[in-house]
Design a protein around this motif. Structure first.
Motif, PDB file in Angstrom:
ATOM      1  N   ASP A 272     -44.521  46.055 -27.023  1.00 17.45           N
ATOM      2  CA  ASP A 272     -43.993  46.800 -25.305  1.00 17.45           C
ATOM      3  C   ASP A 272     -42.963  47.370 -25.863  1.00 17.45           C
ATOM      4  N   LEU A 273     -43.271  48.820 -25.130  1.00 17.69           N
ATOM      5  CA  LEU A 273     -42.755  49.387 -25.646  1.00 17.69           C
ATOM      6  C   LEU A 273     -42.081  50.242 -24.425  1.00 17.69           C
TER       7      LEU A 273
ATOM      8  N   HIS B 280     -49.556  57.898 -30.444  1.00 19.65           N
ATOM      9  CA  HIS B 280     -50.421  57.906 -29.476  1.00 19.65           C
ATOM     10  C   HIS B 280     -50.541  56.788 -28.745  1.00 19.65           C
ATOM     11  N   PRO B 281     -50.402  56.896 -26.547  1.00 14.10           N
ATOM     12  CA  PRO B 281     -50.677  56.164 -25.711  1.00 14.10           C
ATOM     13  C   PRO B 281     -52.136  55.148 -25.768  1.00 14.10           C
ATOM     14  N   CYS B 282     -52.396  53.808 -25.914  1.00 11.84           N
ATOM     15  CA  CYS B 282     -53.881  53.557 -25.163  1.00 11.84           C
ATOM     16  C   CYS B 282     -53.422  52.294 -24.398  1.00 11.84           C
ATOM     17  N   PRO B 283     -54.561  51.926 -23.607  1.00 13.68           N
ATOM     18  CA  PRO B 283     -54.576  51.411 -22.557  1.00 13.68           C
ATOM     19  C   PRO B 283     -53.847  49.901 -22.956  1.00 13.68           C
TER      20      PRO B 283
ATOM     21  N   ASP C  72     -37.345  47.015 -34.335  1.00 14.44           N
ATOM     22  CA  ASP C  72     -37.228  45.916 -34.145  1.00 14.44           C
ATOM     23  C   ASP C  72     -38.495  44.850 -32.337  1.00 14.44           C
ATOM     24  N   VAL C  73     -39.071  44.834 -33.165  1.00 19.17           N
ATOM     25  CA  VAL C  73     -40.183  44.499 -31.215  1.00 19.17           C
ATOM     26  C   VAL C  73     -41.560  43.783 -31.970  1.00 19.17           C
ATOM     27  N   ASP C  74     -41.844  42.831 -31.443  1.00 20.66           N
ATOM     28  CA  ASP C  74     -43.025  41.965 -31.397  1.00 20.66           C
ATOM     29  C   ASP C  74     -43.873  42.701 -31.319  1.00 20.66           C
TER      30      ASP C  74
END
Length: 407
Positions: free
Chosen positions: A199-200, A224-227, A262-264
């Motif tokens: 989740d960004l 790169h963002p993806c679905p 530092d995110v899951d």
């Protein structure tokens, strides 16, 4: 989706070697012209893992829509609108793409190759003119005046009227059988690719390119963002890089957190690639045409690999259909080589220039790149010289024998 007005195909099916996106597209386009195909793939089944080729251009979506797949691929894909470029963790500039007019499709979408192949497979399953066969490794090709026969590992033979080789980057054996050369350059550095689900907020419509970040000094990182909240991250890594060792030690997790924070997160897929800039000397060998990565290899920056392969398929399909029905002489196939080989050479030139900027080969080029990146923070003219990949676009056949001269 077959053309109703087309008369029955007068000879044996066209053989398509390779069931990747280029082979799938070739078979579906031939079916649209009423031409039966047998698609032979050496693999036992479809590999459904990994993003691989993710960026599909508008003209490619148009081609896929003609066989009933473009709308679905476009609707599932993600289109980023802002390109951010960083140098040593400082943002140099951001460019937002303005969409001209109201086209049917966006300028490009990001969607994993695995999902694209699945959608094309569903179209193939509904197409009676396409016969897809897994576990068929072609080890011989013989041509005659009116057809081609391929020999399979194990001794079987399949006869066809024409062959389109879409066997991908690992088509060395088929290129050798056809007697074509594959000249060009292979780059020593590798690129680590990870599909990371996280989740960004704010990243879903942005492409981020980092030159010389602190977490990967002297090299690059691309995001790169993806679905499905998935992000494709590419790191330039040295030739001896060991993915298994880095995964086991926990260093891969640290590498990812240095980019996303530092995110899951979940690593959905990872791989290491070596990039090449190569093109065959001939894309037509009699009744055999080479297409996609079997004919040309380029680095992925600018998304010119899969997209140019689909353009190969579109060019090859209608010409085979016309020649096979006797609507055009066999010499029409030579225009396939002339047009698509010129396109391949242009793509190699463009992507090689990008790699020369990303991976400077000598001290002088290192110095020149450092000067450009330093100036780009304040000088708009310098920003135009920052080469992180020139997006693919359709090739203009200005020198083709089929293009009417304009005085």
């Amino acid at each position: 989706m077959s053309t109703p007005a087309a008369p029955a195909w007068p000879s044996s099916p066209v053989l398509v070697l390779g069931a990747g996106p280029v082979g799938q597209t070739t078979a579906l386009l031939l079916a649209r012209h009423g031409v039966p195909t047998v698609v032979l793939d050496r693999r036992p089944e479809r590999d459904r893992a990994g993003s691989k080729a993710i960026c599909q251009q508008r003209d490619v979506l148009d081609v896929w829509e003609s066989v009933g797949a473009g709308r679905r691929i476009a609707d599932e894909g993600v289109t980023w609108t802002t390109a951010r470029t960083f140098h040593r963790d400082t943002e140099l500039f951001a460019h937002t793409f303005a969409e001209p007019g109201r086209p049917a499709f966006p300028p490009f979408v990001n969607l994993s190759q695995a999902r694209t192949e699945q959608i094309l497979d569903e179209r193939i399953a509904d197409e009676a003119l396409v016969d897809l066969r897994w576990g068929h490794d072609v080890v011989g090709v013989e041509q005659s005046a009116d057809g081609v026969a391929v020999t399979l590992d194990g001794g079987g033979r399949v006869a066809g009227s024409f062959v389109v080789v879409c066997a991908g980057a690992r088509g060395e054996a088929l290129r050798e059988l056809l007697g074509v050369t594959f000249e060009g350059t292979s780059f020593d550095d590798r690129f680590l690719i990870c599909d990371v689900r996280a989740d960004l907020p704010g990243w879903a419509t942005e492409r981020r390119f980092h030159f010389d970040p602190a977490a990967n000094p002297g090299r690059q990182v691309l995001v790169h963002p993806c679905p499905d909240s998935t992000f494709r991250i590419d790191w330039q890594v040295p030739a001896g890089y060991d993915l298994d060792a880095e995964t086991a030690s926990g260093a891969l997790d640290a590498r990812i957190r240095a980019v996303i924070g530092d995110v899951d997160h979940e690593v959905v897929w990872s791989s290491v690639y070596r990039f090449h800039s190569r093109v065959v000397d001939r894309m037509r060998c009699g009744r055999v045409l080479l297409a996609g990565d079997a004919a040309h290899l380029v680095s992925p920056f600018g998304a010119r690999g899969l997209n140019s392969g689909v353009a190969d398929a579109e060019n090859a399909a209608w010409k085979i259909a016309w020649v096979g029905r006797g609507w055009a002489p066999e010499e029409l196939l030579e225009s396939y080589h002339a047009e698509r080989h010129a396109a391949a050479r242009e793509n190699v030139a463009v992507t090689t220039a990008t790699m020369d900027f990303l991976v400077p080969r000598d001290a002088e080029r290192v110095r020149a790149r450092a000067e450009v990146l330093a100036a780009a923070a304040t000088d708009p003219a310098a920003r135009a010289r920052v080469d992180s990949g020139r997006l693919a676009e359709p090739f203009w056949y200005v020198d083709s024998a089929l293009t009417t001269a304009d005085a």
